[in-house]
Design an enzyme around this catalytic site. Sequence first.
Site, PDB file in Angstrom:
ATOM      1  N   ASN A 121      -3.265   4.739   4.599  1.00 50.47           N
ATOM      2  CA  ASN A 121      -3.276   6.013   5.340  1.00 50.47           C
ATOM      3  C   ASN A 121      -2.424   5.915   6.598  1.00 50.47           C
ATOM      4  O   ASN A 121      -1.987   6.938   7.125  1.00 50.47           O
ATOM      5  CB  ASN A 121      -4.716   6.391   5.675  1.00 50.47           C
ATOM      6  CG  ASN A 121      -5.336   5.536   6.771  1.00 50.47           C
ATOM      7  OD1 ASN A 121      -5.208   5.834   7.954  1.00 50.47           O
ATOM      8  ND2 ASN A 121      -6.006   4.450   6.398  1.00 50.47           N
TER       9      ASN A 121
ATOM     10  N   TYR B 188       2.708  -1.473  11.204  1.00 50.65           N
ATOM     11  CA  TYR B 188       1.983  -1.613   9.932  1.00 50.65           C
ATOM     12  C   TYR B 188       2.265  -0.387   9.043  1.00 50.65           C
ATOM     13  O   TYR B 188       2.600  -0.528   7.862  1.00 50.65           O
ATOM     14  CB  TYR B 188       0.488  -1.748  10.240  1.00 50.65           C
ATOM     15  CG  TYR B 188      -0.425  -1.766   9.041  1.00 50.65           C
ATOM     16  CD1 TYR B 188      -0.625  -2.928   8.305  1.00 50.65           C
ATOM     17  CD2 TYR B 188      -1.126  -0.620   8.664  1.00 50.65           C
ATOM     18  CE1 TYR B 188      -1.486  -2.941   7.210  1.00 50.65           C
ATOM     19  CE2 TYR B 188      -1.982  -0.631   7.583  1.00 50.65           C
ATOM     20  CZ  TYR B 188      -2.167  -1.789   6.860  1.00 50.65           C
ATOM     21  OH  TYR B 188      -3.010  -1.799   5.779  1.00 50.65           O
TER      22      TYR B 188
ATOM     23  N   LYS C 170       4.384   0.057   5.406  1.00 55.24           N
ATOM     24  CA  LYS C 170       3.898   0.725   4.190  1.00 55.24           C
ATOM     25  C   LYS C 170       4.895   1.805   3.735  1.00 55.24           C
ATOM     26  O   LYS C 170       5.215   1.920   2.553  1.00 55.24           O
ATOM     27  CB  LYS C 170       2.516   1.336   4.438  1.00 55.24           C
ATOM     28  CG  LYS C 170       1.409   0.317   4.684  1.00 55.24           C
ATOM     29  CD  LYS C 170       1.237  -0.671   3.546  1.00 55.24           C
ATOM     30  CE  LYS C 170      -0.023  -1.525   3.680  1.00 55.24           C
ATOM     31  NZ  LYS C 170      -0.111  -2.596   2.674  1.00 55.24           N
TER      32      LYS C 170
HETATM   33  C1  15L Z   1      -5.896   0.043   6.757  1.00 57.07           C
HETATM   34  O1  15L Z   1      -4.911   0.226   6.063  1.00 57.07           O
HETATM   35  C2  15L Z   1      -6.145  -1.269   7.401  1.00 57.07           C
HETATM   36  O2  15L Z   1      -5.727  -2.357   6.609  1.00 57.07           O
HETATM   37  C3  15L Z   1      -7.573  -1.463   7.813  1.00 57.07           C
HETATM   38  O3  15L Z   1      -7.617  -2.508   8.752  1.00 57.07           O
HETATM   39  C4  15L Z   1      -8.180  -0.179   8.422  1.00 57.07           C
HETATM   40  O4  15L Z   1      -7.522   0.141   9.607  1.00 57.07           O
HETATM   41  C5  15L Z   1      -8.018   0.981   7.462  1.00 57.07           C
HETATM   42  O5  15L Z   1      -6.671   1.121   7.078  1.00 57.07           O
HETATM   43  C6  15L Z   1      -8.509   2.287   8.081  1.00 57.07           C
HETATM   44  O6  15L Z   1      -7.695   3.163   8.384  1.00 57.07           O
HETATM   45  O7  15L Z   1      -9.724   2.414   8.268  1.00 57.07           O
END
Ligand code: 15L
Length: 273
Positions: free
Chosen positions: A114, A138, A142
């Site tokens: 997300n 991050y 993605k």
């Molecule tokens: C993710 O993609 C992360 O890897 C995780 O650490 C959380 O942040 C999760 O999303 C989220 O949005 O709750």
Amino acid sequence: MRVLVTGAAGSIGTVVCAGLVDRGHTAVGLDTAAEPEGFTGSWFTVDCADADAVAAVFDTLASSGGVDAVVHLASIPHEASLPTILMSHVHTTAALLDAMVAHQVTRIVFASSNHAIGRTPRTELVPADAPQRPDTFYGVGKVSAEALLRLYADRYGIDAVATRIGSFLPQPETRRHLSTWLSHDDAVRMVEAALTAPDPGFALIFGISANTRAWWDLAPGRALGYHPEDDAEVHAARIEEAPESETDRVEGSFVGGPFATEQFYRPALGADD
Ligand code: 15L
């Protein structure tokens, strides 16, 4: 199906491997960590950022019938410097895609997040074709990996399903999770649907449960055969016992929650923690 699962020793990987096996598939595990106790099947302790090592895994597997698909879950699950992020999300995906092309493996399911659209203000239901709007490096990782998957789908006809996962947890713990939760059982349902949907081409779906308060549109996932059965709402009374906090309010401003807040600001090329 015989499926190579990267990040197989991780939190999502462990659940997905067990779930696929329960559903009659064969999971081949790949991780930088050693084979976890109780894992049934072949295991490769390999870093999937190492393209030669990944190619060798595919060569080894070819001698026992190869694999039908890859589920790529391996990556750092949190924020880091941009080079580290690109290595973890994009370089690994590239190594796998090149090996897939060399071995005529035509399906990959990718654990996106997300956070690829995390900087979208929280107002209305976000459609799967909303503009990319990462909230962190991050998220940039993605988005970049999704672009690479699309390129390989167009060039080589690879079926690539990027699942923008919300909050993968045994149960929701915060107000935000009431909207973003992905249950363990639904994660398995989602991965199996993404593996078996006929001819998805490149597809983007949201990886959340059937949450009453969902922030992201489940329609594209449902069109692919992902029919979630859990709903965070059954946990709402427990979570809402505590009054709404300032953190809850801030986390509700952008769909990426905490990742969209200033505490995550850092230089792109700074040191890793
Ligand atoms: C993710 O993609 C992360 O890897 C995780 O650490 C959380 O942040 C999760 O999303 C989220 O949005 O709750």
